[in-house]
Enzyme design. Structure first.
Site, PDB file in Angstrom:
ATOM      1  N   LYS A  89       0.915  -1.188   0.041  1.00 57.57           N
ATOM      2  CA  LYS A  89       0.043  -0.123  -0.085  1.00 57.57           C
ATOM      3  C   LYS A  89       0.836   1.221   0.147  1.00 57.57           C
ATOM      4  O   LYS A  89       1.726   1.307   0.861  1.00 57.57           O
ATOM      5  CB  LYS A  89      -0.950  -0.012   1.415  1.00 57.57           C
ATOM      6  CG  LYS A  89      -1.582   1.050   1.330  1.00 57.57           C
ATOM      7  CD  LYS A  89      -2.869   0.999   0.549  1.00 57.57           C
ATOM      8  CE  LYS A  89      -3.966   2.070   0.115  1.00 57.57           C
ATOM      9  NZ  LYS A  89      -3.504   2.799  -0.907  1.00 57.57           N
ATOM     10  N   LYS A 113       5.136   3.760   8.277  1.00 56.78           N
ATOM     11  CA  LYS A 113       4.007   4.418   8.827  1.00 56.78           C
ATOM     12  C   LYS A 113       2.824   3.727   8.541  1.00 56.78           C
ATOM     13  O   LYS A 113       1.906   3.841   9.531  1.00 56.78           O
ATOM     14  CB  LYS A 113       4.080   5.515   7.267  1.00 56.78           C
ATOM     15  CG  LYS A 113       2.903   6.530   7.467  1.00 56.78           C
ATOM     16  CD  LYS A 113       2.732   7.213   5.934  1.00 56.78           C
ATOM     17  CE  LYS A 113       3.865   7.899   5.307  1.00 56.78           C
ATOM     18  NZ  LYS A 113       3.574   8.695   4.307  1.00 56.78           N
ATOM     19  N   LYS A 125       5.338   1.948  -2.852  1.00 52.02           N
ATOM     20  CA  LYS A 125       5.311   3.358  -3.455  1.00 52.02           C
ATOM     21  C   LYS A 125       5.682   3.350  -5.144  1.00 52.02           C
ATOM     22  O   LYS A 125       6.284   2.343  -5.525  1.00 52.02           O
ATOM     23  CB  LYS A 125       6.521   4.360  -2.853  1.00 52.02           C
ATOM     24  CG  LYS A 125       6.133   5.821  -3.036  1.00 52.02           C
ATOM     25  CD  LYS A 125       5.126   6.276  -1.941  1.00 52.02           C
ATOM     26  CE  LYS A 125       4.547   7.551  -1.847  1.00 52.02           C
ATOM     27  NZ  LYS A 125       3.915   8.196  -0.936  1.00 52.02           N
ATOM     28  N   GLY A 164      -3.038   8.302  -4.341  1.00 51.93           N
ATOM     29  CA  GLY A 164      -2.282   9.393  -4.717  1.00 51.93           C
ATOM     30  C   GLY A 164      -0.956   9.848  -3.989  1.00 51.93           C
ATOM     31  O   GLY A 164      -0.813   9.355  -2.888  1.00 51.93           O
ATOM     32  N   ASP A 165      -0.193  10.801  -4.449  1.00 49.96           N
ATOM     33  CA  ASP A 165       0.951  11.447  -3.837  1.00 49.96           C
ATOM     34  C   ASP A 165       0.971  12.816  -4.575  1.00 49.96           C
ATOM     35  O   ASP A 165       0.144  13.326  -5.294  1.00 49.96           O
ATOM     36  CB  ASP A 165       2.003  10.531  -3.850  1.00 49.96           C
ATOM     37  CG  ASP A 165       3.277  11.155  -2.826  1.00 49.96           C
ATOM     38  OD1 ASP A 165       3.215  10.863  -1.697  1.00 49.96           O
ATOM     39  OD2 ASP A 165       4.165  11.780  -3.191  1.00 49.96           O
ATOM     40  N   THR A 208      -5.067  13.470   5.160  1.00 46.46           N
ATOM     41  CA  THR A 208      -3.484  13.981   5.551  1.00 46.46           C
ATOM     42  C   THR A 208      -3.436  15.118   6.299  1.00 46.46           C
ATOM     43  O   THR A 208      -2.929  15.235   7.365  1.00 46.46           O
ATOM     44  CB  THR A 208      -2.542  13.769   4.262  1.00 46.46           C
ATOM     45  OG1 THR A 208      -2.989  12.615   3.484  1.00 46.46           O
ATOM     46  CG2 THR A 208      -1.129  13.758   4.680  1.00 46.46           C
ATOM     47  N   SER A 377      -7.048   5.857   3.641  1.00 51.48           N
ATOM     48  CA  SER A 377      -6.976   4.857   2.531  1.00 51.48           C
ATOM     49  C   SER A 377      -7.065   3.403   2.961  1.00 51.48           C
ATOM     50  O   SER A 377      -7.834   2.671   2.346  1.00 51.48           O
ATOM     51  CB  SER A 377      -5.603   4.866   1.868  1.00 51.48           C
ATOM     52  OG  SER A 377      -5.484   5.868   1.125  1.00 51.48           O
TER      53      SER A 377
END
Ligand code: 2IT
Length: 445
Positions: A89, A113, A125, A164-165, A208, A377
């Site tokens: 994830k 995290k 990632k 997303g990022d 976030t 998420s």
């Protein structure tokens, strides 16, 4: 410690030219010294050697056709780092600075995290060196479709769930999801950050920024203080920054800066009301520079500087890696800043972090502070599995509970190993123990 130094040396040698990845690994290994001293079985089981090597790294060609009819080739990445406690994830970043070292540092951090959230998610990632700035909607769509046409074979709701990022928001997730669904012919929870009419969770866009403020409130509460009446500086104005401002305002704080790679705007009255409404769309919808905010409201634009020179009580970097150098840290402390919280991923350079810790500043590390995004998420995945959707209040209250727990776990881990209020070490240790114990239980895989 000889073991840690030796392992770090091997990581550097084996992953040449990837300074961000080295930086992320170094910080974690350093924090773990007291843990492995007390529990040498983490050495003999090879857990650390295995943890610094991704389970799988995928690099692929992303060809697409731009509006001028030209063929453009970008590079796509997905690093599936660790699946000990759940499916891989983590987000996708579309930014010209992306290369394998950036994706590896982000994927490595994601392991710890995600473990801290208490939800069953492994670490990964991905992304591309594609630059979404100045691209038309059609170009973004064709790029996303090409990206997922290759990536689809490696992901899935029980295998790997991207999100997303930087450069990947709701619009991009939509195009990625649409193409994935078309290829596999199944409506699944393969991505998070989806729209709420097609499987997305309420409060994921806010998560976030809100989560970071919930964490800051916990940090201040540990010293009998609160966000009420505090002056806050931040550096970004994307998804994280804008919702962070919204929550900070609700808590009685005042955010007085935003910025981008070119400079910053100072708004001494605080970013509120219609000014915040304007800001909400500036990057997330129009992809416009921060200077437009200064122009719109007749404020000063400070070119070529960072907001860390502005006096504040709380500084919250919300942009990108290594945006706070030692000199910035010194300015912040000299100006009376009492709390620094990393809402971006690894925004403070290692010597800046050490300086904050030395000076007794309340310091919240990224893995803890910005975990609210991936936590919601995880809640989106739960709702998809149930084929059900919670209310905004339900998701938000779970998010708040998770952020409180992350603060508690991190500070308890720091205390248990005699590290005082060092939340950097505490978060690393608490995240590590969960993943390491799962890896040990599952044998050498
Ligand atoms: O850095 C991060 O935690 C994210 N970009 C969010 C990842 C996710 O899967 O929601």
């Amino acid at each position: 410690m000889a073991y840690v130094n030796d392992l770090m040396e091997r990581v550097v040698k084996r992953n040449p030219g990837e300074p961000e990845f080295h930086q992320a690994v170094h910080e974690v290994l350093e924090s773990l010294e007291p843990v492995i001293q007390r529990h040498p079985d983490y050495i003999t089981s090879g857990v650390l050697e295995r943890m610094v090597e991704p389970e799988r790294q995928i690099i692929f060609r992303v060809p697409w056709v731009n509006d001028a009819g030209e063929v453009v080739v970008n590079r796509g990445f997905r690093v599936q780092f660790n699946s000990a406690i759940g499916p891989y994830k983590g987000g996708l970043r579309f930014h010209p600075s992306v290369y394998i070292g950036i994706i590896k540092f982000l994927g490595f951090e994601q392991i710890f995290k995600n473990a801290l959230t208490g939800l069953p998610m492994g670490g990964a990632k991905g992304g591309s060196d594609f630059d979404p700035r100045g691209k038309s909607d059609g170009e973004i769509m064709r790029f996303c479709q090409s990206f997922v046409t290759e990536l689809y074979r490696y992901i899935g709701p029980d295998t790997d769930v991207p999100a997303g990022d930087i450069g990947v928001g709701g619009r991009e997730i939509g195009y990625l999801f649409g193409q994935y669904k078309r290829i596999v012919n199944a409506f699944s929870g393969v991505l998070t950050g989806k729209g709420t009419t097609w499987g997305g969770s309420l409060a994921r866009p806010e998560a976030t920024g809100y989560g970071a403020m919930y964490f800051v409130e916990e940090m201040l509460a540990s010293r009998g203080d609160s966000v009420q009446g505090k002056t806050i500086t931040i550096s970004g104005y994307g998804n994280v920054g804008t919702y962070l401002i919204e929550k900070a305002n609700q808590m009685g704080g005042k955010v007085v800066t935003i910025g981008d790679e070119y400079g910053y705007v100072r708004d001494p009255e605080g970013i509120k009301g219609e000014k915040l409404d304007f800001l909400m769309d500036l990057w997330c919808v129009y992809r416009r520079p921060a200077q437009d905010y200064a122009r719109e409201f007749g404020l000063e634009w400070v070119e070529g500087c960072s907001p860390w020179e502005v006096p504040c009580d709380i500084a919250i970097p919300t942009a990108t890696q290594n945006e706070v150098a030692l000199a910035d840290a010194q300015k912040l402390v000299a100006n009376g800043c009492l709390c620094v919280a990393e809402a971006a991923n690894m925004p403070c350079m290692a010597d800046a972090v050490n300086y904050f810790l030395e000076k007794g500043i309340l310091f919240g590390p990224a893995k803890a502070v910005n975990a609210g995004g991936v936590a919601v998420s995880g809640l989106e995945m739960s709702q998809n599995s149930m084929r059900y959707a919670w209310t905004f209040e339900e998701v938000d209250s779970r998010l708040k509970g998770i952020m409180k727990e992350i603060h508690r776990k991190s500070s308890e881990a720091a205390k248990e190993y005699g590290l005082g209020n060092n939340l950097v070490a505490g978060a690393n240790i608490a995240g590590f123990l969960k993943v390491a114990d799962a890896m040990k239980a599952q044998g050498v895989v």
